[in-house]
Scaffold this motif. Structure first.
Motif, PDB file in Angstrom:
ATOM      1  N   ILE A 130       0.878  -1.253  -0.008  1.00  0.00           N
ATOM      2  CA  ILE A 130      -0.167   0.006  -0.030  1.00  0.00           C
ATOM      3  C   ILE A 130       0.899   1.120   0.013  1.00  0.00           C
ATOM      4  O   ILE A 130       0.630   2.094  -0.705  1.00  0.00           O
ATOM      5  CB  ILE A 130      -1.062  -0.102   1.382  1.00  0.00           C
ATOM      6  N   ASN A 131       1.941   1.272   0.825  1.00  0.00           N
ATOM      7  CA  ASN A 131       2.764   2.459   0.989  1.00  0.00           C
ATOM      8  C   ASN A 131       4.006   2.612   0.320  1.00  0.00           C
ATOM      9  O   ASN A 131       4.909   3.436   0.372  1.00  0.00           O
ATOM     10  CB  ASN A 131       3.158   2.708   2.714  1.00  0.00           C
ATOM     11  N   SER A 132       4.251   1.586  -0.689  1.00  0.00           N
ATOM     12  CA  SER A 132       5.576   1.491  -1.537  1.00  0.00           C
ATOM     13  C   SER A 132       5.150   0.681  -2.642  1.00  0.00           C
ATOM     14  O   SER A 132       4.119   0.238  -2.885  1.00  0.00           O
ATOM     15  CB  SER A 132       6.460   0.907  -0.626  1.00  0.00           C
ATOM     16  N   ASN A 133       6.079   0.993  -3.665  1.00  0.00           N
ATOM     17  CA  ASN A 133       5.909   0.266  -5.054  1.00  0.00           C
ATOM     18  C   ASN A 133       7.002  -0.787  -5.241  1.00  0.00           C
ATOM     19  O   ASN A 133       7.958   0.007  -5.954  1.00  0.00           O
ATOM     20  CB  ASN A 133       5.589   1.265  -6.040  1.00  0.00           C
ATOM     21  N   PRO A 134       7.100  -1.835  -4.960  1.00  0.00           N
ATOM     22  CA  PRO A 134       8.145  -2.813  -5.417  1.00  0.00           C
ATOM     23  C   PRO A 134       8.359  -2.916  -7.063  1.00  0.00           C
ATOM     24  O   PRO A 134       7.620  -2.531  -7.677  1.00  0.00           O
ATOM     25  CB  PRO A 134       7.576  -4.055  -4.915  1.00  0.00           C
ATOM     26  N   GLU A 135       9.662  -3.123  -7.018  1.00  0.00           N
ATOM     27  CA  GLU A 135      10.263  -3.006  -8.626  1.00  0.00           C
ATOM     28  C   GLU A 135       9.316  -4.085  -9.438  1.00  0.00           C
ATOM     29  O   GLU A 135       8.722  -4.971  -8.922  1.00  0.00           O
ATOM     30  CB  GLU A 135      11.645  -3.512  -8.722  1.00  0.00           C
ATOM     31  N   GLY A 136       9.091  -3.761 -10.658  1.00  0.00           N
ATOM     32  CA  GLY A 136       8.541  -4.717 -11.503  1.00  0.00           C
ATOM     33  C   GLY A 136       9.142  -5.771 -11.957  1.00  0.00           C
ATOM     34  O   GLY A 136       8.556  -6.812 -12.781  1.00  0.00           O
ATOM     35  N   PHE A 137      10.491  -6.254 -11.544  1.00  0.00           N
ATOM     36  CA  PHE A 137      11.055  -7.374 -12.350  1.00  0.00           C
ATOM     37  C   PHE A 137      12.311  -7.600 -11.089  1.00  0.00           C
ATOM     38  O   PHE A 137      12.586  -6.847 -10.096  1.00  0.00           O
ATOM     39  CB  PHE A 137      11.764  -7.163 -13.417  1.00  0.00           C
ATOM     40  N   ASP A 138      12.547  -8.998 -11.181  1.00  0.00           N
ATOM     41  CA  ASP A 138      13.869  -9.550 -10.460  1.00  0.00           C
ATOM     42  C   ASP A 138      14.412 -10.390 -11.146  1.00  0.00           C
ATOM     43  O   ASP A 138      14.221 -10.950 -12.089  1.00  0.00           O
ATOM     44  CB  ASP A 138      13.286  -9.999  -9.247  1.00  0.00           C
ATOM     45  N   PHE A 139      16.075 -10.477 -10.870  1.00  0.00           N
ATOM     46  CA  PHE A 139      16.629 -11.657 -11.482  1.00  0.00           C
ATOM     47  C   PHE A 139      17.166 -12.362 -10.253  1.00  0.00           C
ATOM     48  O   PHE A 139      17.664 -12.033  -9.263  1.00  0.00           O
ATOM     49  CB  PHE A 139      18.086 -10.866 -12.196  1.00  0.00           C
ATOM     50  N   ALA A 140      17.199 -13.572 -10.365  1.00  0.00           N
ATOM     51  CA  ALA A 140      17.467 -14.723  -9.534  1.00  0.00           C
ATOM     52  C   ALA A 140      18.285 -15.883 -10.102  1.00  0.00           C
ATOM     53  O   ALA A 140      18.264 -16.062 -11.215  1.00  0.00           O
ATOM     54  CB  ALA A 140      16.059 -15.144  -9.018  1.00  0.00           C
ATOM     55  N   ILE A 141      19.087 -16.194  -9.126  1.00  0.00           N
ATOM     56  CA  ILE A 141      19.706 -17.616  -9.373  1.00  0.00           C
ATOM     57  C   ILE A 141      19.164 -18.585  -8.424  1.00  0.00           C
ATOM     58  O   ILE A 141      18.948 -18.629  -7.242  1.00  0.00           O
ATOM     59  CB  ILE A 141      21.179 -17.439  -8.742  1.00  0.00           C
ATOM     60  N   VAL A 142      18.944 -19.803  -9.119  1.00  0.00           N
ATOM     61  CA  VAL A 142      18.478 -21.046  -8.512  1.00  0.00           C
ATOM     62  C   VAL A 142      19.359 -22.283  -8.510  1.00  0.00           C
ATOM     63  O   VAL A 142      19.880 -22.510  -9.200  1.00  0.00           O
ATOM     64  CB  VAL A 142      17.199 -21.575  -9.724  1.00  0.00           C
ATOM     65  N   GLY A 143      19.241 -22.826  -7.192  1.00  0.00           N
ATOM     66  CA  GLY A 143      19.952 -24.194  -7.038  1.00  0.00           C
ATOM     67  C   GLY A 143      19.338 -25.094  -6.446  1.00  0.00           C
ATOM     68  O   GLY A 143      18.389 -24.932  -5.628  1.00  0.00           O
ATOM     69  N   PHE A 155      10.811 -35.258  -7.900  1.00  0.00           N
ATOM     70  CA  PHE A 155      10.836 -34.669  -6.757  1.00  0.00           C
ATOM     71  C   PHE A 155      11.873 -33.754  -6.348  1.00  0.00           C
ATOM     72  O   PHE A 155      13.062 -34.134  -6.771  1.00  0.00           O
ATOM     73  CB  PHE A 155      10.895 -35.632  -5.524  1.00  0.00           C
ATOM     74  N   GLU A 156      11.723 -32.440  -6.198  1.00  0.00           N
ATOM     75  CA  GLU A 156      12.815 -31.575  -6.183  1.00  0.00           C
ATOM     76  C   GLU A 156      12.757 -30.694  -5.020  1.00  0.00           C
ATOM     77  O   GLU A 156      11.560 -30.327  -4.353  1.00  0.00           O
ATOM     78  CB  GLU A 156      12.988 -30.664  -7.342  1.00  0.00           C
ATOM     79  N   ALA A 157      13.891 -30.095  -4.519  1.00  0.00           N
ATOM     80  CA  ALA A 157      14.104 -29.015  -3.586  1.00  0.00           C
ATOM     81  C   ALA A 157      14.967 -28.235  -4.211  1.00  0.00           C
ATOM     82  O   ALA A 157      16.127 -28.449  -4.472  1.00  0.00           O
ATOM     83  CB  ALA A 157      14.520 -29.566  -2.122  1.00  0.00           C
ATOM     84  N   ARG A 158      14.536 -26.796  -3.947  1.00  0.00           N
ATOM     85  CA  ARG A 158      15.377 -25.703  -4.622  1.00  0.00           C
ATOM     86  C   ARG A 158      15.469 -24.455  -3.798  1.00  0.00           C
ATOM     87  O   ARG A 158      14.605 -24.146  -2.898  1.00  0.00           O
ATOM     88  CB  ARG A 158      14.742 -24.989  -5.803  1.00  0.00           C
ATOM     89  N   LEU A 159      16.484 -23.547  -3.631  1.00  0.00           N
ATOM     90  CA  LEU A 159      16.656 -22.362  -3.174  1.00  0.00           C
ATOM     91  C   LEU A 159      16.829 -21.381  -4.159  1.00  0.00           C
ATOM     92  O   LEU A 159      17.653 -21.496  -5.172  1.00  0.00           O
ATOM     93  CB  LEU A 159      17.736 -22.301  -2.465  1.00  0.00           C
ATOM     94  N   GLN A 189      13.983 -14.352  -1.338  1.00  0.00           N
ATOM     95  CA  GLN A 189      14.666 -15.360  -0.971  1.00  0.00           C
ATOM     96  C   GLN A 189      13.575 -16.430  -0.729  1.00  0.00           C
ATOM     97  O   GLN A 189      12.505 -16.278   0.082  1.00  0.00           O
ATOM     98  CB  GLN A 189      15.414 -15.449   0.013  1.00  0.00           C
ATOM     99  N   VAL A 190      13.627 -17.578  -1.737  1.00  0.00           N
ATOM    100  CA  VAL A 190      12.440 -18.634  -1.638  1.00  0.00           C
ATOM    101  C   VAL A 190      13.222 -20.033  -1.686  1.00  0.00           C
ATOM    102  O   VAL A 190      13.826 -20.301  -2.393  1.00  0.00           O
ATOM    103  CB  VAL A 190      11.855 -18.456  -2.848  1.00  0.00           C
ATOM    104  N   PHE A 191      12.407 -20.870  -0.536  1.00  0.00           N
ATOM    105  CA  PHE A 191      12.977 -22.164  -0.804  1.00  0.00           C
ATOM    106  C   PHE A 191      11.655 -22.959  -1.254  1.00  0.00           C
ATOM    107  O   PHE A 191      10.677 -22.767  -0.851  1.00  0.00           O
ATOM    108  CB  PHE A 191      13.219 -22.797   0.895  1.00  0.00           C
ATOM    109  N   GLN A 192      11.884 -23.784  -2.174  1.00  0.00           N
ATOM    110  CA  GLN A 192      10.758 -24.466  -2.878  1.00  0.00           C
ATOM    111  C   GLN A 192      11.001 -26.147  -2.851  1.00  0.00           C
ATOM    112  O   GLN A 192      11.864 -26.692  -2.893  1.00  0.00           O
ATOM    113  CB  GLN A 192      10.803 -24.223  -4.378  1.00  0.00           C
ATOM    114  N   ILE A 193       9.801 -26.521  -2.580  1.00  0.00           N
ATOM    115  CA  ILE A 193       9.636 -28.151  -2.518  1.00  0.00           C
ATOM    116  C   ILE A 193       8.403 -28.427  -3.269  1.00  0.00           C
ATOM    117  O   ILE A 193       7.314 -28.001  -2.952  1.00  0.00           O
ATOM    118  CB  ILE A 193       9.388 -28.642  -1.029  1.00  0.00           C
ATOM    119  N   GLY A 194       8.766 -29.217  -4.289  1.00  0.00           N
ATOM    120  CA  GLY A 194       7.865 -29.490  -5.269  1.00  0.00           C
ATOM    121  C   GLY A 194       8.182 -30.729  -6.165  1.00  0.00           C
ATOM    122  O   GLY A 194       8.952 -31.647  -5.842  1.00  0.00           O
ATOM    123  N   ILE A 195       7.006 -31.199  -6.939  1.00  0.00           N
ATOM    124  CA  ILE A 195       7.073 -32.094  -8.021  1.00  0.00           C
ATOM    125  C   ILE A 195       6.799 -31.655  -9.234  1.00  0.00           C
ATOM    126  O   ILE A 195       6.371 -30.588  -9.704  1.00  0.00           O
ATOM    127  CB  ILE A 195       6.208 -33.259  -7.653  1.00  0.00           C
TER     128      ILE A 195
END
Length: 202
Positions: A130-143, A155-159, A189-195
């Motif tokens: 509401i009080n701010s406007n985050p950037e419209g994009f991001d660049f990330a590295i996945v491992g 089955f995978e786990a990623r950071l 920063q995102v930790f992902q667990i998925g299939i």
């Protein structure tokens, strides 16, 4: 001339043979996101989901390249203070992205277990700030790591580590004497667990 033609033919066959072994398989992926923003006091991880599609390009039993397009719900759980400044309530801050990525997958010993890594470009679809406007994009590295069954189920786990401050801040600040110093940036920063599942294409 005949010798040159024979050599050219042999080289052509040598180039084409490895290409003939390349297998391209479409697939689907989805799972759990545990996301947060770095360098923010009094925040915690937010649980949400990601879902998307993939195209697994298998060059041999050891290596494959996997372009992906994913809808990823990220952000964090922060605090909103009110009253005398000591009272607060928990708020889920949402940063929702369309992620365009590609990971390289290395199968250990040519078997099901693999490690992976690669870049992603995240295009912001929406947010609830509401009080701010985050950037419209991001660049990330996945491992990450994973295991693929013979039927194509993985089955995978990623950071996933964002590299761009969500407010466009470059980390350089100035004190009252106009002297520059480095201050913390706020990163996804995102930790992902998925299939995922790749369809067998004949």
């Amino acid at each position: 001339m005949k010798k040159l033609a024979v050599i050219a033919f042999i080289l052509f066959i040598g180039i084409q043979s490895p290409q003939a072994q390349v297998k391209v398989s479409p697939g689907l992926r989805g799972g759990l996101n545990l996301s947060t923003l770095t360098n923010i006091d009094d925040n915690s991880s937010k649980a949400d989901f990601y879902v998307g599609g993939l195209l697994n390009i298998k060059f041999n039993k050891y290596f494959s390249l996997q372009p992906e397009i994913t809808y990823s719900r990220q952000g964090d759980e922060g605090r909103e203070y009110f009253g005398n400044g000591y009272n607060y309530r928990s708020v889920n801050y949402e940063l929702n992205y369309l992620t365009l990525g590609a990971v390289a997958k290395f199968n250990i010993g040519g078997k099901g277990f693999h490690i992976l890594g690669g870049p992603s470009l995240d295009l912001k679809i929406s947010d609830n700030y509401i009080n701010s406007n985050p950037e419209g994009f991001d660049f990330a590295i996945v491992g990450g790591v994973g295991y693929t069954l013979p039927n194509g189920l993985t089955f995978e786990a990623r950071l996933k580590q964002g590299l761009i401050d969500i407010y466009g801040y470059d980390g350089i600040d100035y004190d009252n004497n106009n002297n520059s110093y480095y201050d913390d940036v706020i990163l996804n920063q995102v930790f992902q667990i998925g299939i995922s599942y790749t369809f067998k294409v004949k």
